[in-house]
Scaffold this active site. Structure first.
Site, PDB file in Angstrom:
ATOM      1  N   ASP A   7      23.411  -5.903  20.652  1.00  0.00           N
ATOM      2  CA  ASP A   7      23.005  -4.774  21.487  1.00  0.00           C
ATOM      3  C   ASP A   7      21.496  -4.975  21.705  1.00  0.00           C
ATOM      4  O   ASP A   7      20.859  -5.768  21.004  1.00  0.00           O
ATOM      5  CB  ASP A   7      23.309  -3.463  20.741  1.00  0.00           C
ATOM      6  CG  ASP A   7      22.810  -2.240  21.490  1.00  0.00           C
ATOM      7  OD1 ASP A   7      22.283  -1.325  20.838  1.00  0.00           O
ATOM      8  OD2 ASP A   7      22.927  -2.204  22.729  1.00  0.00           O
ATOM      9  N   ASP A  13      18.725  -2.125  23.001  1.00  0.00           N
ATOM     10  CA  ASP A  13      17.864  -1.008  22.591  1.00  0.00           C
ATOM     11  C   ASP A  13      18.053  -0.706  21.109  1.00  0.00           C
ATOM     12  O   ASP A  13      19.160  -0.453  20.656  1.00  0.00           O
ATOM     13  CB  ASP A  13      18.197   0.252  23.407  1.00  0.00           C
ATOM     14  CG  ASP A  13      17.966   0.048  24.902  1.00  0.00           C
ATOM     15  OD1 ASP A  13      18.908   0.269  25.682  1.00  0.00           O
ATOM     16  OD2 ASP A  13      16.851  -0.343  25.270  1.00  0.00           O
ATOM     17  N   ASN A  23      25.031  -0.932  26.884  1.00  0.00           N
ATOM     18  CA  ASN A  23      25.615   0.148  27.690  1.00  0.00           C
ATOM     19  C   ASN A  23      24.648   0.662  28.741  1.00  0.00           C
ATOM     20  O   ASN A  23      25.010   1.481  29.569  1.00  0.00           O
ATOM     21  CB  ASN A  23      26.033   1.329  26.797  1.00  0.00           C
ATOM     22  CG  ASN A  23      27.445   1.163  26.253  1.00  0.00           C
ATOM     23  OD1 ASN A  23      28.130   0.194  26.544  1.00  0.00           O
ATOM     24  ND2 ASN A  23      27.871   2.121  25.443  1.00  0.00           N
ATOM     25  N   ASN A  24      23.422   0.196  28.702  1.00  0.00           N
ATOM     26  CA  ASN A  24      22.413   0.692  29.628  1.00  0.00           C
ATOM     27  C   ASN A  24      22.747   0.241  31.038  1.00  0.00           C
ATOM     28  O   ASN A  24      22.772  -0.955  31.325  1.00  0.00           O
ATOM     29  CB  ASN A  24      21.043   0.156  29.180  1.00  0.00           C
ATOM     30  CG  ASN A  24      19.906   0.839  29.899  1.00  0.00           C
ATOM     31  OD1 ASN A  24      19.999   1.108  31.093  1.00  0.00           O
ATOM     32  ND2 ASN A  24      18.852   1.116  29.170  1.00  0.00           N
ATOM     33  N   HIS A  48      20.546   9.106  24.794  1.00  0.00           N
ATOM     34  CA  HIS A  48      19.995   7.853  24.296  1.00  0.00           C
ATOM     35  C   HIS A  48      18.513   8.017  23.959  1.00  0.00           C
ATOM     36  O   HIS A  48      17.823   8.862  24.515  1.00  0.00           O
ATOM     37  CB  HIS A  48      20.259   6.683  25.229  1.00  0.00           C
ATOM     38  CG  HIS A  48      19.846   6.908  26.639  1.00  0.00           C
ATOM     39  ND1 HIS A  48      20.759   7.152  27.631  1.00  0.00           N
ATOM     40  CD2 HIS A  48      18.640   6.908  27.225  1.00  0.00           C
ATOM     41  CE1 HIS A  48      20.102   7.299  28.768  1.00  0.00           C
ATOM     42  NE2 HIS A  48      18.825   7.155  28.548  1.00  0.00           N
ATOM     43  N   LYS A  77      30.885  -0.121  25.767  1.00  0.00           N
ATOM     44  CA  LYS A  77      31.229   0.047  24.355  1.00  0.00           C
ATOM     45  C   LYS A  77      31.467   1.527  24.117  1.00  0.00           C
ATOM     46  O   LYS A  77      30.725   2.354  24.643  1.00  0.00           O
ATOM     47  CB  LYS A  77      30.054  -0.409  23.476  1.00  0.00           C
ATOM     48  CG  LYS A  77      29.667  -1.861  23.681  1.00  0.00           C
ATOM     49  CD  LYS A  77      28.395  -2.216  22.903  1.00  0.00           C
ATOM     50  CE  LYS A  77      27.152  -1.676  23.594  1.00  0.00           C
ATOM     51  NZ  LYS A  77      25.910  -2.040  22.902  1.00  0.00           N
ATOM     52  N   ASP A 137      23.001  -0.988  16.652  1.00  0.00           N
ATOM     53  CA  ASP A 137      22.312   0.079  15.927  1.00  0.00           C
ATOM     54  C   ASP A 137      23.037   1.407  16.002  1.00  0.00           C
ATOM     55  O   ASP A 137      22.576   2.393  15.417  1.00  0.00           O
ATOM     56  CB  ASP A 137      20.882   0.250  16.470  1.00  0.00           C
ATOM     57  CG  ASP A 137      20.872   0.868  17.862  1.00  0.00           C
ATOM     58  OD1 ASP A 137      20.083   1.811  18.086  1.00  0.00           O
ATOM     59  OD2 ASP A 137      21.667   0.410  18.711  1.00  0.00           O
TER      60      ASP A 137
END
Lengths: 307, 315
Positions: free
Chosen positions: B31, B33, B65-66, B191, B222, B248
């Site tokens: 991932d 971020d 996922n961004n 987020h 995800k 994370d």
């Protein structure tokens, strides 16, 4: 406790039931009017009930009008109605924040209408946030948006100026644990007009609840607070009240929650078949959505009132 | 291996154990971020870790996922922050995968109504997916007066800072047609930003539409498996047993890894804390166990001593 339910209200039963109640509470959309048109016969029903000495109240989850605006609409459509007989969620949310949350003299962040803002002001609660709020600046700015330290609660009602920025502001206030969170109602859709589906307050509330990972306290039907408002101002006996509505999950449920008799009218959202599904479900909670009686339209009450 | 027996270790691992993992796995999914960077700043040691893995011939991909940027933009960010060996083909964002889903799985024939950022639209356009034009709605436009596009076959929702009530209303109208698909880039409710502050995420917009439409969205990002399927088809088959998912966020990264049969590693430089992982592990609800990581590190920089040991070994 439970007699036979979901009975058609007609014949000899009709005057019997009317005699057994002193007070009738009517939902508005789909019950006494549709959009800006009265349901045929509805004004005569309301007016005759009052002439016969019954108390009549209007209880609606719609938060976009003040009591005065509702009274004006009612009168324009031929209903003899007074401002203090109307209980909309704009008024009831203000009352809730004042009497239950003790916010008189305080401030709220409002996602809602001018009507809500006016009702808040009328009980001495200030608001910030009403109206358009467009995004500007960058992500870092939004998260660091300035919070008014006087704001003690977030109130969410119907707001066609809803935007990401408003969602964000409400969210930032709610990250403060002691900030209260109140919603007017959970209706998912506005009454359908012209075949268009318009998202209701329930959608906006769910957006804020999901982001903030917190549940709001809702004021509107089926929560008993709106009946409490009526009862505290007018001293009514629940066992001699009839709740008349078109929605099983709000109107009828409110009636059941408060020990009122309940009447479903078929000029709005739900059908008798919908009620029967709940009845046969075997779930105790869902029995609260089964009305005692039903009519095709409230105009069906006329024969018992005109004689 | 802990994962193989369905019991998640949830233990912090160090030097020798990390070394074993580096030797055993040849496919690393990261991932972004909170794992390799915070906002515009690479996490200390992250560039060394990523560049070392790539130079050692490991497969490395980034799964985020961004949905706000196109992959091109991500490439520039990777480079800018010092991850100089990363190539476009290694980047899997939820917006890119949403475009692939519409093009290759749905084979959409018609327009897509998009609630999302320019980055999402760019990915769709690059995949040749027609989107309903984003008009500047007249200030007094309402759902009763504004026109609706014909032939809308899907509604796709991602992060949208220009969200308006009217967009929600239009999407609700399109979703009345049961043949119109309801897709979401991701379901993250909020987020975090690098400053430690947080913002509402796509999940909150999707929740609003699910309530309005009475329908459930199909989530591309995800923890849904689809992004792994994208990766797998691009790399001509990936053996889950060879993979390590490093993230994370328990509810997205760890669950994603679990759903795809991958071993999972939680790094503590981002959203989720050790205590939360332990709570899921101790939970009576058995589905919560899928959110528990196999391994935990304080930061991915903890890989560095293991690299050094491997260097020494081969010398």
């Amino acid at each position: 406790m439970s007699g036979v339910k979901c009975t058609p209200l007609k014949g000899a039963l009709l005057p019997q039931v009317l005699d057994s109640v002193d007070c009738l509470l009517f939902d508005c959309d789909g019950v006494i009017w549709r959009g800006d048109e009265a349901i045929p016969g509805a004004p005569q029903v309301i007016n005759l009930l009052k002439e016969r000495g019954k108390r009549v109240f209007f209880v609606t989850n719609n938060s976009s009008k003040t009591r005065k605006m509702y009274a004006d609409k009612l009168q324009a459509l031929g209903f003899n109605a007074k401002e203090d007989e109307v209980f909309g969620t704009a008024y009831c949310s203000a009352m809730y924040l004042k009497t239950v949350c003790g916010l008189q003299g305080g401030k709220v962040y409002l996602v809602g209408s001018n009507a809500m803002s006016q009702e808040l002001e009328a009980v001495g609660i200030q608001q910030t946030g009403v109206g358009p709020d467009h995004i500007h600046g960058k992500q870092g700015d939004w998260a660091a948006v300035e919070l008014d330290p006087d704001v003690k609660a977030v109130l969410v009602g119907f707001d066609d100026h809803f935007s990401y920025m408003k969602l964000n502001r409400a969210f930032q206030y709610l990250t403060q644990r002691d900030c209260l969170f109140v919603g007017t109602n959970r209706d998912t859709r506005l009454p359908l007009e012209a075949g268009k589906a318009v998202p209701g307050t329930g959608c906006l509330l769910q957006a804020v609840e999901t982001a903030a990972q917190r549940q709001a306290q809702t004021v509107g039907k089926p929560n008993h607070f709106m009946f409490d408002c009526v009862a505290s101002q007018f001293g009514v006996d629940p066992s001699r009240c009839l709740m008349v509505g078109d929605r099983l999950d709000t109107d009828i449920m409110l009636g059941s929650n408060c020990g009122l008799k309940t009447l479903l009218t078929l000029t709005g959202v739900n059908t008798v078949a919908d009620a029967e599904v709940h009845q046969k479900s075997g779930s105790a909670e869902r029995q609260g959505m089964v009305p005692d009686y039903y009519v095709e339209s409230i105009a069906d009450l006329l024969p018992a009132l005109q004689g | 291996m802990a994962g193989a027996f369905g019991f998640k270790g949830c233990q912090k691992i160090h030097g020798p154990q990390i070394r074993n993992l580096l030797q055993a796995k040849d496919f690393f999914l990261f991932d972004c971020d909170g794992v390799i960077w915070h906002g515009e700043k690479a996490i200390t040691g992250a560039t060394t870790v990523v560049n070392s893995l790539i130079r050692r011939g490991k497969n490395v991909v980034f799964v985020t996922n961004n949905s706000t940027r196109p992959r091109e933009n991500y490439m520039h960010k990777f480079y800018r922050l010092g991850f100089t060996d990363v190539m476009l083909e290694q980047i899997f964002s939820s917006s890119y995968c949403s475009a692939l889903y519409l093009r290759d799985v749905v084979k959409v024939c018609g327009q897509v109504f998009v609630i999302g950022c320019d980055g999402l639209r760019t990915e769709l356009q690059e995949a040749g997916i027609p989107c309903v034009e984003e008009e500047e709605d007249q200030p007094d436009a309402t759902i009763f007066t504004c026109p609706l596009a014909a032939d809308v076959k899907a509604v796709l929702v991602g992060h949208d800072d220009k969200l308006t009530f009217l967009k929600l209303a239009k999407a609700s109208c399109y979703l009345k047609d049961p043949e119109c698909l309801f897709l979401a880039t991701d379901n993250d409710p909020w987020h975090p930003l690098s400053s430690g502050r947080i913002l509402p995420g796509s999940g909150s917009l999707i929740a609003a539409l699910e309530v309005a439409s009475g329908r459930k969205a199909t989530v591309i990002g995800k923890p849904s498996r689809f992004m792994f399927e994208c990766i797998s088809s691009q790399f001509r088959g990936v053996d889950p047993a060879q993979c390590l998912m490093v993230g994370d966020r328990l509810e997205t990264d760890m669950l994603f890894g679990s759903n795809c049969g991958l071993d999972t590693m939680l790094t503590l430089t981002g959203v989720s804390q050790m205590e939360e992982a332990q709570e899921y592990r101790n939970s009576d609800v058995s589905t919560n166990h899928s959110l528990v990581p196999d391994y935990v590190v304080d930061t991915i920089a903890d890989f560095i001593p293991a690299f050094e040991e491997l260097e020494e070994q081969s010398n």
